[in-house]
Design a protein around this motif. Sequence first.
Motif, mmCIF file in Angstrom:
data_model
loop_
_atom_site.group_PDB
_atom_site.id
_atom_site.type_symbol
_atom_site.label_atom_id
_atom_site.label_comp_id
_atom_site.label_asym_id
_atom_site.label_seq_id
_atom_site.Cartn_x
_atom_site.Cartn_y
_atom_site.Cartn_z
ATOM 1 N N THR B 73 38.382 32.742 41.438
ATOM 2 C CA THR B 73 37.396 32.796 42.519
ATOM 3 C C THR B 73 36.205 33.626 42.043
ATOM 4 O O THR B 73 36.282 34.292 41.004
ATOM 5 C CB THR B 73 37.998 33.422 43.797
ATOM 6 N N GLN B 75 33.969 35.750 44.070
ATOM 7 C CA GLN B 75 33.406 36.574 45.145
ATOM 8 C C GLN B 75 32.507 37.694 44.601
ATOM 9 O O GLN B 75 31.456 37.968 45.171
ATOM 10 C CB GLN B 75 34.551 37.193 45.956
ATOM 11 N N ALA B 76 32.937 38.341 43.529
ATOM 12 C CA ALA B 76 32.132 39.441 42.976
ATOM 13 C C ALA B 76 30.782 38.919 42.502
ATOM 14 O O ALA B 76 29.738 39.531 42.747
ATOM 15 C CB ALA B 76 32.875 40.128 41.828
ATOM 16 N N ASP B 93 36.885 36.725 39.634
ATOM 17 C CA ASP B 93 37.526 37.881 40.270
ATOM 18 C C ASP B 93 38.820 38.275 39.557
ATOM 19 O O ASP B 93 39.054 39.459 39.299
ATOM 20 C CB ASP B 93 37.809 37.572 41.744
ATOM 21 N N LYS B 94 39.653 37.304 39.218
ATOM 22 C CA LYS B 94 40.886 37.615 38.482
ATOM 23 C C LYS B 94 40.552 38.204 37.113
ATOM 24 O O LYS B 94 41.110 39.217 36.697
ATOM 25 C CB LYS B 94 41.711 36.351 38.261
ATOM 26 N N ASP B 95 39.646 37.522 36.427
ATOM 27 C CA ASP B 95 39.214 37.944 35.098
ATOM 28 C C ASP B 95 38.721 39.393 35.128
ATOM 29 O O ASP B 95 38.972 40.160 34.187
ATOM 30 C CB ASP B 95 38.103 36.994 34.644
ATOM 31 N N LEU B 96 38.041 39.773 36.209
ATOM 32 C CA LEU B 96 37.552 41.149 36.332
ATOM 33 C C LEU B 96 38.703 42.150 36.230
ATOM 34 O O LEU B 96 38.529 43.239 35.679
ATOM 35 C CB LEU B 96 36.820 41.338 37.665
#
Lengths: 310, 310
Positions: B73, B75-76, B93-96
């Motif tokens: 996703t 969102q950021a 977002d997951k990668d973050l």
Amino acid sequence: MIDSNVAVISGGVGAARLLRGFHRQVEQLTAIVNVGDDMVLHGLCISPDIDTIIYTLADAVSTERGWGLEGETWQAMGMLGRYGGQDWFSLGDKDLGTHLFRTQRLHEGATLTAITGELSAAWDLDLDILPVSDDPIHTMVTIQGPDTGTEISFQDYFVARQHSVPVTGIRFDGVGTAIETSNVVAALEQADRIVIAPSNPLVSIDPVLAVGGIRQRLAIRRDDVIGVSPIIGGEALKGPAARLMTEFGMECSAVGVASHYSDICGTMVIDTVDSALAPEIEALGMRCIVTDTIMSEPGVLESLCQTLLA
Amino acid sequence: MIDSNVAVISGGVGAARLLRGFHRQVEQLTAIVNVGDDMVLHGLCISPDIDTIIYTLADAVSTERGWGLEGETWQAMGMLGRYGGQDWFSLGDKDLGTHLFRTQRLHEGATLTAITGELSAAWDLDLDILPVSDDPIHTMVTIQGPDTGTEISFQDYFVARQHSVPVTGIRFDGVGTAIETSNVVAALEQADRIVIAPSNPLVSIDPVLAVGGIRQRLAIRRDDVIGVSPIIGGEALKGPAARLMTEFGMECSAVGVASHYSDICGTMVIDTVDSALAPEIEALGMRCIVTDTIMSEPGVLESLCQTLLA
């Protein structure tokens, strides 16, 4: 719109609620905000009180949590959990966008004041949200218990340990060299009314007052400074204010708060349940106004703001 | 499980696909990975090639994009866009979560090698993913065009400008003092077979070869080093390899690639469509194996890996 210029000395959640009452109601509104809670986590520069104010005034704050954003997701934290990373401070995916922006801009050399203005503009807010200083200040807490005498960061105390350990010391690291910004100086000089929000006196308001000449500047304006007690019926609505006041030998009441601010604050607003305390507060050389102050109750925020402007 | 010890000199996407063919098929597998693409963005330490390899081998990579995570996703990034922040490098977002973990651990003093091992373990991978060096290396690209002679970061060239501008220079900043890790030295010494992945020779493999004694170490093992050409029928399957080779005066063919590696690589694997080039490669003093090399086609990855182990 009331033709008034109001500056509010602010912590996070409690101040944000009060500011929401003033927002778009007074001609000029300025929040002078605590930065002692700021931290660098995972390389990101996080300013919890500033963000709580922005999100609250933008009507974007999670009503359930009182902090962070509505409709937030937690994918990054889920991944961090997979790695066994530090996930005690919950960073929502949307919220991360704010920290990414702030961190990048700080690395580019922008001031926290300028960046906060950019964030505020992006949310179409109509007030000046001013960090009290562009210099770093870190509220440090000495705790008792298994780690007797250990000094930890405020967020470690407040979030990771859920403010459930006894505190023996509070120190504002960096405050010796930090100075208030010129915007803050101007706001304090130009405000008709300076409000001390019902934030935690020891860990939200004190780190603002401790910066440079802030306390002296407020003392000069004492007749125009009006404080709202965060202690109601001997308790704080939220957070460790009551516990900390007791631990630091202060009377845990609206009188204790008034006494803490008596040199800088000419008028104290206390809750109706504490009306019997008014004479003690007046004995400190302060005016005392008794009214409803629990802002989550219907109509109270509006009437409280009217009282503060009267 | 084949009783073999294979080390793969790796860039990102192409290397990750090849490594997937070897993963859990050979007894000991090591990826020695380019770190020249690494960067600090928004305060976060990002290692694109390492992450592409981890996500691909974990079967977690987005099959649509070929990089980043499936079910990601944004969102950021959406919030960053609201602020007008730098959003040319898409961070899911997951990668973050991966970047938050890596950044925090680096700030704590952990090495990139140790952190990559932690990430790899969290994804249950059964290979050693080794950054070629724990010292920072930054691939810098000098571009022509409106900003003639401007040196920019690799990611600025590759992602922000989509490798669509002429390049006149490539420099590996930091490589003069960077050294290969002891893990990399051991892997190169112990491998039965060292494979040069079909990654971009100039910007993915060269920044590995340029570190410390890597080129000399490979030259010693030349008989056991086998390269796979990323140029097929005069073109790269993906990315700017062909364009860069032409810009740097190299023959844009499997022969050009072989010539580039002839001092360190005893055997070159080229695609069936290039079979006519075999004599030219053998004339460079290299063995030449002709086979199908387009790994996205059914059965090719498996047969290619068998060829590389034979």
